[in-house]
Design a protein around this motif. Structure first.
Motif, PDB file in Angstrom:
ATOM      1  N   MET A   1      10.731  -2.175  -0.521  1.00 36.90           N
ATOM      2  CA  MET A   1       9.456  -2.214   0.173  1.00 36.90           C
ATOM      3  C   MET A   1       8.627  -1.025  -0.290  1.00 36.90           C
ATOM      4  SD  MET A   1       8.669  -2.181   4.274  1.00 36.90           S
ATOM      5  CE  MET A   1       9.405  -3.771   4.490  1.00 36.90           C
ATOM      6  N   SER A   2       7.381  -1.275  -0.600  1.00 33.86           N
ATOM      7  CA  SER A   2       6.524  -0.197  -1.069  1.00 33.86           C
ATOM      8  C   SER A   2       6.180   0.749   0.075  1.00 33.86           C
ATOM      9  CB  SER A   2       5.236  -0.759  -1.671  1.00 33.86           C
ATOM     10  OG  SER A   2       4.383  -1.199  -0.642  1.00 33.86           O
ATOM     11  N   VAL A   3       5.809   1.978  -0.290  1.00 34.35           N
ATOM     12  CA  VAL A   3       5.427   2.963   0.726  1.00 34.35           C
ATOM     13  C   VAL A   3       4.222   2.477   1.512  1.00 34.35           C
ATOM     14  CG1 VAL A   3       4.541   5.287   1.084  1.00 34.35           C
ATOM     15  CG2 VAL A   3       6.406   4.915  -0.516  1.00 34.35           C
ATOM     16  N   LEU A   4       3.272   1.831   0.834  1.00 33.43           N
ATOM     17  CA  LEU A   4       2.079   1.347   1.522  1.00 33.43           C
ATOM     18  C   LEU A   4       2.443   0.321   2.594  1.00 33.43           C
ATOM     19  CD1 LEU A   4      -0.953   1.390   1.819  1.00 33.43           C
ATOM     20  CD2 LEU A   4      -1.101  -0.319   0.016  1.00 33.43           C
ATOM     21  N   LYS A   5       3.319  -0.632   2.265  1.00 38.24           N
ATOM     22  CA  LYS A   5       3.741  -1.624   3.255  1.00 38.24           C
ATOM     23  C   LYS A   5       4.510  -0.957   4.382  1.00 38.24           C
ATOM     24  CE  LYS A   5       3.852  -5.621   0.242  1.00 38.24           C
ATOM     25  NZ  LYS A   5       4.695  -6.589  -0.445  1.00 38.24           N
ATOM     26  N   LEU A   6       5.357  -0.003   4.054  1.00 33.35           N
ATOM     27  CA  LEU A   6       6.112   0.725   5.055  1.00 33.35           C
ATOM     28  C   LEU A   6       5.169   1.497   5.974  1.00 33.35           C
ATOM     29  CD1 LEU A   6       8.859   1.632   6.140  1.00 33.35           C
ATOM     30  CD2 LEU A   6       8.791   3.506   4.498  1.00 33.35           C
ATOM     31  N   ASP A   7       4.147   2.138   5.385  1.00 36.08           N
ATOM     32  CA  ASP A   7       3.148   2.866   6.171  1.00 36.08           C
ATOM     33  C   ASP A   7       2.499   1.950   7.193  1.00 36.08           C
ATOM     34  OD1 ASP A   7       3.645   4.977   4.488  1.00 36.08           O
ATOM     35  OD2 ASP A   7       1.825   4.703   3.317  1.00 36.08           O
ATOM     36  N   ALA A   8       2.077   0.803   6.746  1.00 33.92           N
ATOM     37  CA  ALA A   8       1.381  -0.129   7.627  1.00 33.92           C
ATOM     38  C   ALA A   8       2.303  -0.645   8.720  1.00 33.92           C
ATOM     39  CB  ALA A   8       0.799  -1.279   6.817  1.00 33.92           C
ATOM     40  N   LEU A   9       3.559  -0.915   8.375  1.00 34.13           N
ATOM     41  CA  LEU A   9       4.501  -1.409   9.373  1.00 34.13           C
ATOM     42  C   LEU A   9       4.836  -0.358  10.419  1.00 34.13           C
ATOM     43  CD1 LEU A   9       7.053  -3.360   7.171  1.00 34.13           C
ATOM     44  CD2 LEU A   9       5.497  -4.313   8.863  1.00 34.13           C
ATOM     45  N   VAL A  10       5.019   0.859  10.003  1.00 32.63           N
ATOM     46  CA  VAL A  10       5.465   1.905  10.913  1.00 32.63           C
ATOM     47  C   VAL A  10       4.331   2.418  11.781  1.00 32.63           C
ATOM     48  CG1 VAL A  10       6.399   4.233  11.044  1.00 32.63           C
ATOM     49  CG2 VAL A  10       7.369   2.603   9.442  1.00 32.63           C
ATOM     50  N   LEU A  11       3.212   2.720  11.184  1.00 34.87           N
ATOM     51  CA  LEU A  11       2.150   3.373  11.935  1.00 34.87           C
ATOM     52  C   LEU A  11       0.908   2.523  12.171  1.00 34.87           C
ATOM     53  CD1 LEU A  11       2.348   6.882  10.304  1.00 34.87           C
ATOM     54  CD2 LEU A  11       3.236   6.192  12.509  1.00 34.87           C
ATOM     55  N   GLY A  12       0.793   1.426  11.468  1.00 31.76           N
ATOM     56  CA  GLY A  12      -0.328   0.518  11.687  1.00 31.76           C
ATOM     57  C   GLY A  12      -1.682   1.203  11.626  1.00 31.76           C
ATOM     58  N   PRO A  13      -2.554   0.918  12.591  1.00 29.78           N
ATOM     59  CA  PRO A  13      -3.915   1.447  12.582  1.00 29.78           C
ATOM     60  C   PRO A  13      -3.973   2.970  12.579  1.00 29.78           C
ATOM     61  CG  PRO A  13      -3.702  -0.290  14.203  1.00 29.78           C
ATOM     62  CD  PRO A  13      -2.324  -0.001  13.694  1.00 29.78           C
ATOM     63  N   ALA A  14      -3.024   3.625  13.250  1.00 29.50           N
ATOM     64  CA  ALA A  14      -3.040   5.088  13.283  1.00 29.50           C
ATOM     65  C   ALA A  14      -2.878   5.647  11.880  1.00 29.50           C
ATOM     66  CB  ALA A  14      -1.941   5.615  14.192  1.00 29.50           C
ATOM     67  N   PHE A  15      -1.965   5.058  11.098  1.00 29.61           N
ATOM     68  CA  PHE A  15      -1.759   5.538   9.740  1.00 29.61           C
ATOM     69  C   PHE A  15      -2.973   5.252   8.871  1.00 29.61           C
ATOM     70  CE2 PHE A  15      -0.544   5.306   5.365  1.00 29.61           C
ATOM     71  CZ  PHE A  15       0.082   6.520   5.206  1.00 29.61           C
ATOM     72  N   LYS A  16      -3.571   4.081   9.067  1.00 26.73           N
ATOM     73  CA  LYS A  16      -4.751   3.741   8.271  1.00 26.73           C
ATOM     74  C   LYS A  16      -5.869   4.744   8.515  1.00 26.73           C
ATOM     75  CE  LYS A  16      -3.675  -1.140   8.028  1.00 26.73           C
ATOM     76  NZ  LYS A  16      -4.006  -2.476   8.456  1.00 26.73           N
ATOM     77  N   ALA A  17      -6.042   5.160   9.756  1.00 26.67           N
ATOM     78  CA  ALA A  17      -7.081   6.139  10.070  1.00 26.67           C
ATOM     79  C   ALA A  17      -6.775   7.472   9.404  1.00 26.67           C
ATOM     80  CB  ALA A  17      -7.206   6.321  11.579  1.00 26.67           C
ATOM     81  N   LEU A  45      12.359   8.505  13.577  1.00 25.71           N
ATOM     82  CA  LEU A  45      12.000   9.864  13.170  1.00 25.71           C
ATOM     83  C   LEU A  45      12.089  10.029  11.656  1.00 25.71           C
ATOM     84  CD1 LEU A  45      13.796  12.066  15.857  1.00 25.71           C
ATOM     85  CD2 LEU A  45      11.333  11.678  15.637  1.00 25.71           C
ATOM     86  N   ARG A  46      13.165   9.527  11.083  1.00 27.27           N
ATOM     87  CA  ARG A  46      13.374   9.657   9.641  1.00 27.27           C
ATOM     88  C   ARG A  46      12.295   8.923   8.848  1.00 27.27           C
ATOM     89  NH1 ARG A  46      15.676   6.279   6.415  1.00 27.27           N
ATOM     90  NH2 ARG A  46      16.656   5.097   8.095  1.00 27.27           N
ATOM     91  N   ILE A  47      12.007   7.694   9.240  1.00 31.92           N
ATOM     92  CA  ILE A  47      11.032   6.880   8.497  1.00 31.92           C
ATOM     93  C   ILE A  47       9.621   7.452   8.618  1.00 31.92           C
ATOM     94  CG2 ILE A  47       9.887   4.631   8.412  1.00 31.92           C
ATOM     95  CD1 ILE A  47      12.642   3.425   9.264  1.00 31.92           C
ATOM     96  N   VAL A  48       9.188   7.749   9.834  1.00 24.44           N
ATOM     97  CA  VAL A  48       7.818   8.234  10.019  1.00 24.44           C
ATOM     98  C   VAL A  48       7.642   9.605   9.385  1.00 24.44           C
ATOM     99  CG1 VAL A  48       6.056   8.868  11.714  1.00 24.44           C
ATOM    100  CG2 VAL A  48       7.449   6.833  12.064  1.00 24.44           C
ATOM    101  N   SER A  49       8.633  10.476   9.514  1.00 24.32           N
ATOM    102  CA  SER A  49       8.495  11.794   8.887  1.00 24.32           C
ATOM    103  C   SER A  49       8.409  11.665   7.375  1.00 24.32           C
ATOM    104  CB  SER A  49       9.623  12.730   9.299  1.00 24.32           C
ATOM    105  OG  SER A  49      10.867  12.260   8.869  1.00 24.32           O
ATOM    106  N   LYS A  50       9.178  10.772   6.800  1.00 16.44           N
ATOM    107  CA  LYS A  50       9.134  10.555   5.348  1.00 16.44           C
ATOM    108  C   LYS A  50       7.751  10.052   4.919  1.00 16.44           C
ATOM    109  CE  LYS A  50      11.187  10.241   1.334  1.00 16.44           C
ATOM    110  NZ  LYS A  50      11.561  11.451   0.610  1.00 16.44           N
TER     111      LYS A  50
END
Length: 120
Positions: A1-17, A45-50
């Motif tokens: 899974m790409s980092v971008l897809k992981l970002d969107a899955l984990v943090l959604g709108p907050a990460f996009k902002a 914790l591990r995924i979001v911190s990464k």
């Protein structure tokens, strides 16, 4: 899974902002922004911190609200991301204490939850 897809899955709108304005947010007065993540789920914790570290943020993690408050007495954070529902003191309790404490009251806090329905 790409980092971008992981970002969107984990943090959604907050990460996009954060990502949309990361060049403005990542550094304040030439210093890397620090994020405190509070959650009783070690994998979360591990995924979001990464994810945040790969975006250039300084990340500290802790497993409960009381540990978070102890860390916040010693260190300054630019953002707190907390699970809303944790054993012991909840994320809501954490926010109440942060807002009542003079040197912490202006720190932005985002509460996260896995709840999807009102019944949860």
């Amino acid at each position: 899974m790409s980092v971008l897809k992981l970002d969107a899955l984990v943090l959604g709108p907050a990460f996009k902002a954060i990502s949309a304005s990361k060049n403005q947010l990542k550094y304040r007065w030439g210093v890397m922004l620090s994020v405190l993540i509070v959650d009783d789920d070690k994998d979360f914790l591990r995924i979001v911190s990464k994810v945040l570290e790969t975006q250039g943020f300084s990340v500290t993690t802790c497993k409960d609200a009381l540990t978070a408050l102890e860390k916040m007495q010693r260190e300054t954070y630019d953002l707190v991301l907390s699970d809303a529902n944790m054993p012991g003191a909840s994320g809501y309790d954490l926010v109440k204490t942060i807002r009542k404490t003079e040197h912490m009251k202006d720190i932005p806090v985002a509460l996260l939850t896995a709840r999807r329905n009102k019944e949860d």
